[in-house]
Design an enzyme around this catalytic site. Sequence first.
Site, PDB file in Angstrom:
ATOM      1  N   HIS A 126      -6.865  -6.593  -1.383  1.00  0.00           N
ATOM      2  CA  HIS A 126      -5.942  -5.533  -1.353  1.00  0.00           C
ATOM      3  C   HIS A 126      -4.988  -6.012  -0.003  1.00  0.00           C
ATOM      4  O   HIS A 126      -3.633  -5.805   0.096  1.00  0.00           O
ATOM      5  CB  HIS A 126      -6.370  -4.188  -0.830  1.00  0.00           C
ATOM      6  CG  HIS A 126      -5.584  -3.019  -0.560  1.00  0.00           C
ATOM      7  ND1 HIS A 126      -4.857  -2.651  -1.565  1.00  0.00           N
ATOM      8  CD2 HIS A 126      -5.118  -2.436   0.909  1.00  0.00           C
ATOM      9  CE1 HIS A 126      -3.954  -1.513  -1.138  1.00  0.00           C
ATOM     10  NE2 HIS A 126      -4.108  -1.480   0.362  1.00  0.00           N
ATOM     11  N   TYR A 130      -1.715  11.635   2.015  1.00  0.00           N
ATOM     12  CA  TYR A 130      -2.797  11.846   0.847  1.00  0.00           C
ATOM     13  C   TYR A 130      -2.724  13.157   0.783  1.00  0.00           C
ATOM     14  O   TYR A 130      -2.681  13.462  -0.457  1.00  0.00           O
ATOM     15  CB  TYR A 130      -4.173  11.362   1.107  1.00  0.00           C
ATOM     16  CG  TYR A 130      -4.133   9.587   1.325  1.00  0.00           C
ATOM     17  CD1 TYR A 130      -4.122   8.858   0.070  1.00  0.00           C
ATOM     18  CD2 TYR A 130      -3.842   9.125   2.205  1.00  0.00           C
ATOM     19  CE1 TYR A 130      -4.305   7.499   0.340  1.00  0.00           C
ATOM     20  CE2 TYR A 130      -3.991   7.653   2.688  1.00  0.00           C
ATOM     21  CZ  TYR A 130      -4.312   7.004   1.647  1.00  0.00           C
ATOM     22  OH  TYR A 130      -4.372   5.540   1.631  1.00  0.00           O
ATOM     23  N   ASP A 172       0.881  -1.248   0.129  1.00  0.00           N
ATOM     24  CA  ASP A 172       0.157  -0.060  -0.134  1.00  0.00           C
ATOM     25  C   ASP A 172       1.062   1.345   0.070  1.00  0.00           C
ATOM     26  O   ASP A 172       1.652   1.267  -1.091  1.00  0.00           O
ATOM     27  CB  ASP A 172      -1.066  -0.254   1.246  1.00  0.00           C
ATOM     28  CG  ASP A 172      -2.024   1.018   1.224  1.00  0.00           C
ATOM     29  OD1 ASP A 172      -3.023   1.000   0.250  1.00  0.00           O
ATOM     30  OD2 ASP A 172      -1.763   1.843   1.963  1.00  0.00           O
TER      31      ASP A 172
END
Length: 307
Positions: free
Chosen positions: A288, A226, A118
């Site tokens: 994921h 982010y 990730d």
Amino acid sequence: MPRSDTEADWTAPVADDPWTHDTVSANGVRLHAVTAGPEDGDLVVLLHGFPEFWYSWRHQIPPLAEAGYRVVAPDMRGYNRSEKPSGVDAYHIDELVSDVAGVVHAFDRESAHIVGHDWGGLVAWQTAIDRPGLVDRLAVLNAPHPTKYERTLRSNPAQLAKSWYVGFFQLPELPERALGAMDYEAIERLLGEGTVRPDAFSERDIERYKTALDRPGARTAALNYYRALARRNAKLTLTRGGVGDLPVRAPTLLVWGEQDAALDVSLTEGLREWVPDIRVERLPDASHWVQFDAPQRVNELLLEHLD
């Protein structure tokens, strides 16, 4: 009330895995890290993703250490017990790459095997691009190559739709409140319902993740990854001619759980343009959270690749 901060909350559930908790100074920040394996073994650095911490490698640390590797699994800056610098710019990708370099050098090495999942995978990719001499072998789990991801966002509406949460995370304060609402219900859904295996995360595992994210400043720090990315116009590099135009020189393994709800499987295709020496392993029965859905297979692939 804050959750308990006893050592039992951070120790592996397997009593025979005597890993050590250390503090590593890297790039001007103090990082908490778990170490295992012989001190003279080849160094393997494990980089976790969002919203995780070192514990996300609990299935990989023991077999890697038993195979003779010196394993270091840091809490990345802002997470869990690691220092949490203030401001969005402190989480720019360049700082994160410098953290990796600092960890490697803190163990008196010039290079190491870098493994990331990730967000840790994004940092691993960028480390291999920007500092090729630092990476012996690269392994990435469900994290896209930066150039491939940028181009896919522009050309694939399905991936753009799947990445909606990146836009939401840009808002001030609201994402922090949403993550913490109802005793971190969002984290429980993300982990507890986001895997293929219903037993991939126990209730105690999820409680550990909640506790790590409940530390002062941890939610904002995690979201700032982010926010820093978006501030750079969704590019992971600025003035190097493109996001990842330089080829990755290190032999690379990309492991991909095909049932990833956030990342399209097409991100695994056509990578040799930027990664000439790559092996792609797609696992159809994994999500994921591939290292939890298929821990034994992931461990086999890592040991094969790093050997």
